[in-house]
Design a protein around this motif. Structure first.
Motif, PDB file in Angstrom:
ATOM      1  N   LEU A  56       0.639  -1.124   0.096  1.00  0.00           N
ATOM      2  CA  LEU A  56      -0.097   0.021   0.098  1.00  0.00           C
ATOM      3  C   LEU A  56       0.906   1.223   0.103  1.00  0.00           C
ATOM      4  O   LEU A  56       1.981   1.278   0.595  1.00  0.00           O
ATOM      5  CB  LEU A  56      -1.055  -0.041   1.179  1.00  0.00           C
ATOM      6  CG  LEU A  56      -1.976  -1.012   1.225  1.00  0.00           C
ATOM      7  CD1 LEU A  56      -2.687  -1.065   2.633  1.00  0.00           C
ATOM      8  CD2 LEU A  56      -3.161  -0.970   0.391  1.00  0.00           C
ATOM      9  N   PRO A  57       0.373   2.506  -0.690  1.00  0.00           N
ATOM     10  CA  PRO A  57       1.098   3.793  -0.533  1.00  0.00           C
ATOM     11  C   PRO A  57       0.985   4.123   0.786  1.00  0.00           C
ATOM     12  O   PRO A  57       0.048   3.968   1.432  1.00  0.00           O
ATOM     13  CB  PRO A  57       0.389   4.607  -1.704  1.00  0.00           C
ATOM     14  CG  PRO A  57      -0.892   3.992  -2.011  1.00  0.00           C
ATOM     15  CD  PRO A  57      -0.869   2.454  -1.296  1.00  0.00           C
ATOM     16  N   MET A  58       1.782   4.911   1.309  1.00  0.00           N
ATOM     17  CA  MET A  58       1.915   5.419   2.679  1.00  0.00           C
ATOM     18  C   MET A  58       0.711   6.394   2.931  1.00  0.00           C
ATOM     19  O   MET A  58       0.139   6.235   3.997  1.00  0.00           O
ATOM     20  CB  MET A  58       3.148   6.355   2.906  1.00  0.00           C
ATOM     21  CG  MET A  58       4.467   5.693   2.368  1.00  0.00           C
ATOM     22  SD  MET A  58       4.825   4.408   3.660  1.00  0.00           S
ATOM     23  CE  MET A  58       6.311   5.238   4.399  1.00  0.00           C
ATOM     24  N   THR A  73       5.486   7.192   8.203  1.00  0.00           N
ATOM     25  CA  THR A  73       6.670   7.036   7.912  1.00  0.00           C
ATOM     26  C   THR A  73       7.572   6.510   8.995  1.00  0.00           C
ATOM     27  O   THR A  73       8.502   5.603   8.675  1.00  0.00           O
ATOM     28  CB  THR A  73       7.067   8.379   7.176  1.00  0.00           C
ATOM     29  OG1 THR A  73       6.424   8.935   6.459  1.00  0.00           O
ATOM     30  CG2 THR A  73       8.501   8.400   6.939  1.00  0.00           C
ATOM     31  N   GLY A  74       7.452   6.993  10.358  1.00  0.00           N
ATOM     32  CA  GLY A  74       8.331   6.408  11.259  1.00  0.00           C
ATOM     33  C   GLY A  74       7.901   5.008  11.490  1.00  0.00           C
ATOM     34  O   GLY A  74       8.889   4.405  11.797  1.00  0.00           O
ATOM     35  N   ILE A  75       6.887   4.552  11.438  1.00  0.00           N
ATOM     36  CA  ILE A  75       6.373   3.377  11.690  1.00  0.00           C
ATOM     37  C   ILE A  75       6.984   2.165  10.699  1.00  0.00           C
ATOM     38  O   ILE A  75       7.577   1.326  10.994  1.00  0.00           O
ATOM     39  CB  ILE A  75       4.750   2.995  12.007  1.00  0.00           C
ATOM     40  CG1 ILE A  75       4.346   3.786  13.098  1.00  0.00           C
ATOM     41  CG2 ILE A  75       4.358   1.651  11.879  1.00  0.00           C
ATOM     42  CD1 ILE A  75       2.551   3.877  12.987  1.00  0.00           C
ATOM     43  N   GLU A  86       9.482  -3.513   3.483  1.00  0.00           N
ATOM     44  CA  GLU A  86      10.365  -2.745   2.321  1.00  0.00           C
ATOM     45  C   GLU A  86       9.816  -1.819   1.666  1.00  0.00           C
ATOM     46  O   GLU A  86       8.064  -1.949   1.775  1.00  0.00           O
ATOM     47  CB  GLU A  86      10.913  -3.711   1.618  1.00  0.00           C
ATOM     48  CG  GLU A  86      10.026  -4.559   0.574  1.00  0.00           C
ATOM     49  CD  GLU A  86      10.443  -5.620  -0.141  1.00  0.00           C
ATOM     50  OE1 GLU A  86      11.644  -6.112   0.052  1.00  0.00           O
ATOM     51  OE2 GLU A  86       9.739  -6.326  -0.914  1.00  0.00           O
ATOM     52  N   ARG A  87      10.170  -0.921   1.224  1.00  0.00           N
ATOM     53  CA  ARG A  87       9.651  -0.019   0.250  1.00  0.00           C
ATOM     54  C   ARG A  87       9.938  -0.113  -1.092  1.00  0.00           C
ATOM     55  O   ARG A  87      10.997  -0.805  -1.284  1.00  0.00           O
ATOM     56  CB  ARG A  87      10.201   1.618   0.703  1.00  0.00           C
ATOM     57  CG  ARG A  87       9.804   2.158   1.846  1.00  0.00           C
ATOM     58  CD  ARG A  87      10.477   3.608   2.062  1.00  0.00           C
ATOM     59  NE  ARG A  87       9.737   4.413   3.063  1.00  0.00           N
ATOM     60  CZ  ARG A  87      10.251   4.343   4.494  1.00  0.00           C
ATOM     61  NH1 ARG A  87      11.334   3.288   4.735  1.00  0.00           N
ATOM     62  NH2 ARG A  87       9.554   4.898   5.431  1.00  0.00           N
ATOM     63  N   ARG A  88       9.129   0.004  -2.012  1.00  0.00           N
ATOM     64  CA  ARG A  88       9.428  -0.439  -3.529  1.00  0.00           C
ATOM     65  C   ARG A  88       8.423   0.667  -4.356  1.00  0.00           C
ATOM     66  O   ARG A  88       7.222   1.353  -3.824  1.00  0.00           O
ATOM     67  CB  ARG A  88       8.968  -1.827  -3.776  1.00  0.00           C
ATOM     68  CG  ARG A  88       7.365  -2.154  -3.371  1.00  0.00           C
ATOM     69  CD  ARG A  88       7.434  -3.834  -3.859  1.00  0.00           C
ATOM     70  NE  ARG A  88       7.636  -4.475  -3.011  1.00  0.00           N
ATOM     71  CZ  ARG A  88       7.139  -5.548  -2.904  1.00  0.00           C
ATOM     72  NH1 ARG A  88       5.753  -5.951  -3.320  1.00  0.00           N
ATOM     73  NH2 ARG A  88       7.446  -6.643  -2.053  1.00  0.00           N
TER      74      ARG A  88
END
Length: 144
Positions: A56-58, A73-75, A86-88
């Motif tokens: 999912l997007p932030m 973002t912090g979580i 992970e971010r992709r």
């Protein structure tokens, strides 16, 4: 000028509202305990559970968790540092970053779900017909 009276809520409705509140409180309490067993906060566990279903997007995570995007973002940062998330890039829009559960993150999320006995065990005591009726009633409440 006539004043409108607030309709009096019947005792049965009040009792049902109190029971729903008690169920929700117990669920949250058990969820927090299950999260702590994995050295997670409740918010981290909820985010991980969402991401175990799909990346999912932030912004969407913030909406689902009803918090500020900066909190998400912090979580995500903390879960990423533990190898659970992970971010992709989003294949549909490379300007957007998706957060996704890693294989380890999905295992932890599954373990969390499996450890929540409070709701599962009492529900298992209901017949399939009763569970279907309860599901139908809860869905109707949510749609109202």
């Amino acid at each position: 000028m006539a004043t409108q009276k607030t309709p009096r809520i019947d005792p049965l409705t009040l009792e049902v509202v109190d029971l729903i509140g008690t169920v929700v409180a117990r669920y949250h309490e058990e969820y927090e305990e299950a999260a702590a067993e994995h050295a997670l906060t409740g918010a981290q566990a909820r985010l991980l559970s969402l991401l175990s279903l799909e990346p999912l997007p932030m912004r969407r995570l913030a909406q689902n968790l009803k918090c500020e995007p900066s909190n998400v973002t912090g979580i995500v940062d903390r879960l990423e540092a533990r190898g659970l998330v992970e971010r992709r890039p989003d294949p549909a829009d490379r300007r957007v970053k998706l957060a996704a559960a890693t294989q380890q993150g999905r295992r932890v999320a599954r373990s969390l779900r499996e450890s929540l006995r409070f709701a599962r065990e009492p529900l298992a005591g209901l017949s399939e017909e009763e569970r279907l009726a309860l599901r139908g009633l809860l869905l109707r409440m949510l749609e109202a």
